[in-house]
Enzyme design. Sequence first.
Site, mmCIF file in Angstrom:
data_model
loop_
_atom_site.group_PDB
_atom_site.id
_atom_site.type_symbol
_atom_site.label_atom_id
_atom_site.label_comp_id
_atom_site.label_asym_id
_atom_site.label_seq_id
_atom_site.Cartn_x
_atom_site.Cartn_y
_atom_site.Cartn_z
ATOM 1 N N ASN A 4 0.678 -1.350 -0.015
ATOM 2 C CA ASN A 4 0.101 0.030 0.086
ATOM 3 C C ASN A 4 0.909 1.143 0.067
ATOM 4 O O ASN A 4 2.072 1.324 0.415
ATOM 5 C CB ASN A 4 -1.122 0.027 1.261
ATOM 6 C CG ASN A 4 -0.349 -0.025 2.544
ATOM 7 O OD1 ASN A 4 0.706 -0.886 2.782
ATOM 8 N ND2 ASN A 4 -1.104 0.534 3.501
ATOM 9 N N VAL A 5 0.253 2.188 -0.614
ATOM 10 C CA VAL A 5 0.974 3.806 -0.855
ATOM 11 C C VAL A 5 -0.227 4.450 -0.217
ATOM 12 O O VAL A 5 -1.008 4.768 -1.248
ATOM 13 C CB VAL A 5 1.688 3.790 -2.105
ATOM 14 C CG1 VAL A 5 2.120 5.042 -2.275
ATOM 15 C CG2 VAL A 5 2.534 2.737 -2.551
ATOM 16 N N GLU A 6 0.186 5.183 0.735
ATOM 17 C CA GLU A 6 -0.898 6.232 1.151
ATOM 18 C C GLU A 6 -0.553 7.752 0.531
ATOM 19 O O GLU A 6 0.689 7.785 0.073
ATOM 20 C CB GLU A 6 -1.064 6.080 2.828
ATOM 21 C CG GLU A 6 -1.452 5.163 3.447
ATOM 22 C CD GLU A 6 -1.312 5.047 4.948
ATOM 23 O OE1 GLU A 6 -2.100 4.138 5.201
ATOM 24 O OE2 GLU A 6 -0.763 6.039 5.583
ATOM 25 N N CYS A 18 -4.162 0.763 -2.390
ATOM 26 C CA CYS A 18 -4.135 -0.300 -1.889
ATOM 27 C C CYS A 18 -3.014 -1.199 -2.361
ATOM 28 O O CYS A 18 -2.638 -0.862 -3.526
ATOM 29 C CB CYS A 18 -5.640 -1.095 -1.951
ATOM 30 S SG CYS A 18 -6.774 -0.309 -1.148
ATOM 31 N N GLU A 36 -3.184 -4.228 -3.219
ATOM 32 C CA GLU A 36 -3.727 -4.940 -4.585
ATOM 33 C C GLU A 36 -3.729 -4.067 -5.673
ATOM 34 O O GLU A 36 -3.387 -4.655 -6.769
ATOM 35 C CB GLU A 36 -5.177 -5.337 -4.087
ATOM 36 C CG GLU A 36 -5.394 -6.437 -3.147
ATOM 37 C CD GLU A 36 -5.232 -5.846 -1.955
ATOM 38 O OE1 GLU A 36 -5.646 -6.700 -0.905
ATOM 39 O OE2 GLU A 36 -5.141 -4.703 -1.592
ATOM 40 N N CYS A 77 -10.266 -6.017 1.094
ATOM 41 C CA CYS A 77 -11.594 -5.385 1.199
ATOM 42 C C CYS A 77 -12.382 -5.814 0.092
ATOM 43 O O CYS A 77 -11.849 -6.231 -1.053
ATOM 44 C CB CYS A 77 -11.171 -3.741 1.214
ATOM 45 S SG CYS A 77 -10.707 -2.936 0.043
ATOM 46 N N CYS A 122 -11.137 -4.487 -3.207
ATOM 47 C CA CYS A 122 -9.751 -5.111 -3.687
ATOM 48 C C CYS A 122 -10.347 -6.598 -4.203
ATOM 49 O O CYS A 122 -9.702 -7.067 -5.065
ATOM 50 C CB CYS A 122 -8.932 -5.019 -2.731
ATOM 51 S SG CYS A 122 -8.106 -3.613 -2.692
#
Length: 135
Positions: free
Chosen positions: A50-52, A61, A63, A94, A97
């Site tokens: 993940n990369v916020e 996400c 995925e 989730c 995803c």
Amino acid sequence: MTSPAAHDVDWDKLRAAARDAMSRAYAPYSGYPVGVAALVDDGRTITGCNVENASYGLGLCAECGLVSELQNSGGGRLTHFTCVDGDGEILVPCGRCRQLLYEFGGPELLLQTPAGILPLSEMLPQAFGPGHLRK
């Protein structure tokens, strides 16, 4: 190439690849790094994390990174998938995803879950997919 059955897959090795990807996650806002790994029908292993983003809704996400890597490295179909949290424990994707995984792995994609190995068809029953758009 046919994909290996669930019992022929080294799930520990796949989860280790997901943990490695998780170690590179960018999660300064939530503090919740996630890593994923999957096998592709041609035998490749691909990963994502993940990369916020400071604009929370724009975060990616793990995925998303996985599917981007799939396409960037030649495409194919996902056959086996695992997801881990910052402690390396198994997570389930989730709903968003799961829909993304359905597009690139289909209902037969096998997921490692806390309840065991399950096909995506059980994790996303009666899924909407590309076939619905061809009618």
